[in-house]
Motif scaffolding. Structure first.
Motif, PDB file in Angstrom:
ATOM      1  N   VAL A  36      31.374  54.693   1.598  1.00  0.00           N
ATOM      2  CA  VAL A  36      31.084  55.821   0.714  1.00  0.00           C
ATOM      3  C   VAL A  36      31.693  57.113   1.236  1.00  0.00           C
ATOM      4  N   ALA A  37      31.663  57.321   2.546  1.00  0.00           N
ATOM      5  CA  ALA A  37      32.237  58.548   3.128  1.00  0.00           C
ATOM      6  C   ALA A  37      33.732  58.660   2.859  1.00  0.00           C
ATOM      7  N   ALA A  38      34.375  57.550   2.535  1.00  0.00           N
ATOM      8  CA  ALA A  38      35.803  57.544   2.206  1.00  0.00           C
ATOM      9  C   ALA A  38      36.041  57.587   0.702  1.00  0.00           C
ATOM     10  N   GLY A  39      34.989  57.831  -0.066  1.00  0.00           N
ATOM     11  CA  GLY A  39      35.148  57.982  -1.506  1.00  0.00           C
ATOM     12  C   GLY A  39      35.067  56.706  -2.312  1.00  0.00           C
ATOM     13  N   MET A  40      34.596  55.621  -1.710  1.00  0.00           N
ATOM     14  CA  MET A  40      34.511  54.350  -2.430  1.00  0.00           C
ATOM     15  C   MET A  40      33.180  54.292  -3.196  1.00  0.00           C
ATOM     16  N   ASP A  41      33.266  54.341  -4.502  1.00  0.00           N
ATOM     17  CA  ASP A  41      32.102  54.386  -5.397  1.00  0.00           C
ATOM     18  C   ASP A  41      32.060  53.074  -6.179  1.00  0.00           C
ATOM     19  N   VAL A  42      31.063  52.248  -5.918  1.00  0.00           N
ATOM     20  CA  VAL A  42      31.055  50.907  -6.519  1.00  0.00           C
ATOM     21  C   VAL A  42      30.894  50.959  -8.031  1.00  0.00           C
ATOM     22  N   VAL A  43      30.216  51.956  -8.548  1.00  0.00           N
ATOM     23  CA  VAL A  43      30.060  52.068 -10.008  1.00  0.00           C
ATOM     24  C   VAL A  43      31.416  52.347 -10.647  1.00  0.00           C
ATOM     25  N   GLN A  44      32.158  53.292 -10.087  1.00  0.00           N
ATOM     26  CA  GLN A  44      33.474  53.610 -10.627  1.00  0.00           C
ATOM     27  C   GLN A  44      34.469  52.469 -10.424  1.00  0.00           C
ATOM     28  N   LEU A  45      34.361  51.788  -9.294  1.00  0.00           N
ATOM     29  CA  LEU A  45      35.252  50.653  -9.047  1.00  0.00           C
ATOM     30  C   LEU A  45      35.006  49.521 -10.030  1.00  0.00           C
TER      31      LEU A  45
END
Length: 225
Positions: free
Chosen positions: A144-153
């Protein structure tokens, strides 16, 4: 005792995976980040040779086991991204790594293994299409700290991409209200299937047992069992 293990694995009641190696991550560990990335330009032939050798080696080892046991998944490891992007360009991934990936995934698919996991920290969003193209379809831990958003992915890649991780370790170390909000924000993706919630890296010591059990209970209340 391979024959004994084969019999044990045939009668198992748990998921079983097999390690399928690493093309960039191992070289990064052996040579250092700067050396391997500079060598992509200074000696590309040597990088090709190293990655091709690793892929061929992994294939030859896997041949000895994947047709004897019905594995549920295979697992690869790369750790090839930092906070905002990949450590090397998608162009380099396509040129240097994808041929080796395809050798490995073709073998795994021929053995009936259709879930191929890859572990990489950092922001790997630009690499996901390349991995999917190669047959690698389960990416984690979605930091998450690297911008990985599971909803958006999920919106971007649909169910072609199996997602693991995505639960911010920093929030798990904070308070229950924040934990509740984080978990519930991902509820829709959990209920769709194809998402395995988990901490977005190794669990650090600042996460209390009380917070962690509360988080686990929340998950169980959404998807029992």
């Amino acid at each position: 005792n391979w024959n004994e293990l084969k019999e044990q694995y045939r009668n198992r009641n748990y998921p079983l995976g097999v390690n399928a190696g690493s093309l960039f991550g191992w070289l990064r560990n052996w040579m250092g980040v700067e050396n391997i990335t500079v060598m992509l330009y200074d000696d590309p032939a040597f990088v090709h040779e190293m990655m091709d050798y690793i892929a061929d080696f992994v294939v030859e080892v896997l041949k000895k086991v994947v047709f004897d046991v019905a594995f549920d998944y295979a697992q690869m490891w790369e750790d090839m991204a930092y906070k905002s992007a990949s450590l090397i360009s998608p162009k380099h991934v396509r040129e240097f790594m994808m041929p080796g990936y395809r050798k490995i995934t073709d073998l795994l698919h021929s053995a009936g293994i259709d879930v191929i996991m890859l572990d990489s920290d950092g922001n790997v969003e630009e690499l996901i299409p390349l991995w999917l193209e190669c047959g690698i379809n389960f990416i984690y831990p979605m930091e998450v700290a690297a911008g990985m958003d599971v909803v958006q992915l999920r919106k971007k890649f649909g169910k072609d991409l199996i997602i693991g991780g995505g639960m911010d370790k920093r929030i798990l170390a904070s308070n229950k209200d924040a934990i509740f909000e984080m978990v519930m924000s991902k509820k829709s993706v959990m209920l769709e299937g194809g998402y395995f919630p988990g901490v977005d890296h190794a669990i650090p010591p600042d996460i209390s047992w009380e917070n962690f059990t509360y988080y686990r209970q929340l998950l169980n209340s959404i998807v029992p069992g």
